[in-house]
Design a protein around this motif. Sequence first.
Motif, PDB file in Angstrom:
ATOM      1  N   ARG A  75      33.102  30.989  28.913  1.00  0.00           N
ATOM      2  CA  ARG A  75      32.615  30.681  30.266  1.00  0.00           C
ATOM      3  C   ARG A  75      31.672  31.801  30.641  1.00  0.00           C
ATOM      4  O   ARG A  75      32.092  32.938  30.834  1.00  0.00           O
ATOM      5  N   ILE A  94      37.092  29.537  36.323  1.00  0.00           N
ATOM      6  CA  ILE A  94      37.098  30.169  35.001  1.00  0.00           C
ATOM      7  C   ILE A  94      38.281  29.600  34.237  1.00  0.00           C
ATOM      8  O   ILE A  94      39.414  30.066  34.405  1.00  0.00           O
ATOM      9  N   ARG A 270      30.088  23.366  35.197  1.00  0.00           N
ATOM     10  CA  ARG A 270      30.990  22.993  34.107  1.00  0.00           C
ATOM     11  C   ARG A 270      32.436  23.040  34.618  1.00  0.00           C
ATOM     12  O   ARG A 270      33.188  23.976  34.378  1.00  0.00           O
ATOM     13  N   ASN A 271      32.787  22.011  35.351  1.00  0.00           N
ATOM     14  CA  ASN A 271      34.153  21.850  35.840  1.00  0.00           C
ATOM     15  C   ASN A 271      34.501  20.365  35.756  1.00  0.00           C
ATOM     16  O   ASN A 271      33.626  19.503  35.681  1.00  0.00           O
ATOM     17  N   GLU A 301      27.631  24.331  27.323  1.00  0.00           N
ATOM     18  CA  GLU A 301      27.329  25.703  27.750  1.00  0.00           C
ATOM     19  C   GLU A 301      25.972  26.179  27.221  1.00  0.00           C
ATOM     20  O   GLU A 301      25.842  27.261  26.636  1.00  0.00           O
TER      21      GLU A 301
END
Length: 427
Positions: A75, A94, A270-271, A301
């Motif tokens: 992350r 996170i 990015r969740n 990512e």
Amino acid sequence: MHDAIGLDFGTTNSVVARVGSDGQPHLIDFAAPGETSAVFRSALCFYEDDSGRGLACEAGPWAIAEYLEFPQGSRFLQSFKSVAASATFEHASIFDKRMRFEELGRLFLAKLASHTGGALAKPPQRVVVGRPVHYAGGRPDETLARQRYDAMFTGFGAEIHYVYEPLGAAFSYAARVEDAATILVADFGGGTSDFSVVRVAPPGAAKRCTPLGHAGIGIAGDQFDSRIVDKLVLPILGYGGLYRSFDKQLEIPRGYFSDFNDWSRLALMRNRRTLEELHKLQRNALDPEAIGRMIAIIDQEQGYRLYDAVGQLKRALSQADAAEFHFDGEGVKIDATVTRAQFERWIADDLARMAATVDRALAQAGVDEAGIDRVFLTGGTSLIPAVRALFTQRFGEDRIASGGELTSIANGLALIGQEDDVAAWAV
């Protein structure tokens, strides 16, 4: 001599300086992977510890190295300073943890100190931290930013003082000035552009620098990056496209794209919730492949690699009239030739707002262009020809000085830390 350091906590890079026994500021080096550097990237990378003890973290160039080794299992956060004054930012997700700004900041500082080879093993008595004149963001909350900074820097030194970043640069530049002068300092960072008008006394004066006026704006290098993303990346990710909703065709919500072209927000996309929304949107989009490309960049990512390509293009256009943009990632490939003239058209409105902010700084100081003896340009964005032209056209090439684009603020903050009454410079 006071036990003090100057800390330029920047949106893109951070730099630390300390005045030595010779009375001059010296940069603290970091033995970064591959080379030693005084510039520490303002980035964090979280990943699962190989020992199975849970979440691990790295910062600076080590964060980049960890991310590049295993992007999908990490992350990566960069430019998190940009959300310091944002009331809408509550936490970063996170993995299964939620971390507030000050928690990210304390981790960053701890890792930064650990990579100084022992230079910061003992907390300094006095820490002078640079802060922007105007924080980044649409509606920056200065009180909130101060609360977060206080929580972030607690314990880093016995005394913490905050000083405008361009004032730090002015102290650094004053060491090169041999006579009295009124100078305009223009500091272009990643998130903000800040301007200070400072009266510099001759060497030996009890008080060398007297601030006359300040102004700032949340437009700088990151905003220029977003203009490139607007033109080269978003069109192939579905920007302006349509999706089906019952018997209607509606435009894809632009909020996804405004988040995407801001690095500090892209890193938070990015969740699970956002990705579920995008997959649902993909099923109903008239061009599902375009939304698929957006999902690929977020879920794989690839944000760092994308913005690294953008940065390479921007730097190349500072040296040449045209340059190639190339990005080849998982599920996304972009190749384009961009001219400097195109780029300057994309950022024209931003340049105009910068120029208006310079006007405000001069007005607050009560001086006009003729009253400025020298103009000192610093910060990485000052190397962009169109930015420099804002000042050469108004003040003339002979009044322009530059140098130490990434280090002048930290050096100047360290010098301020040696003042007996350092609080007189603090804000």
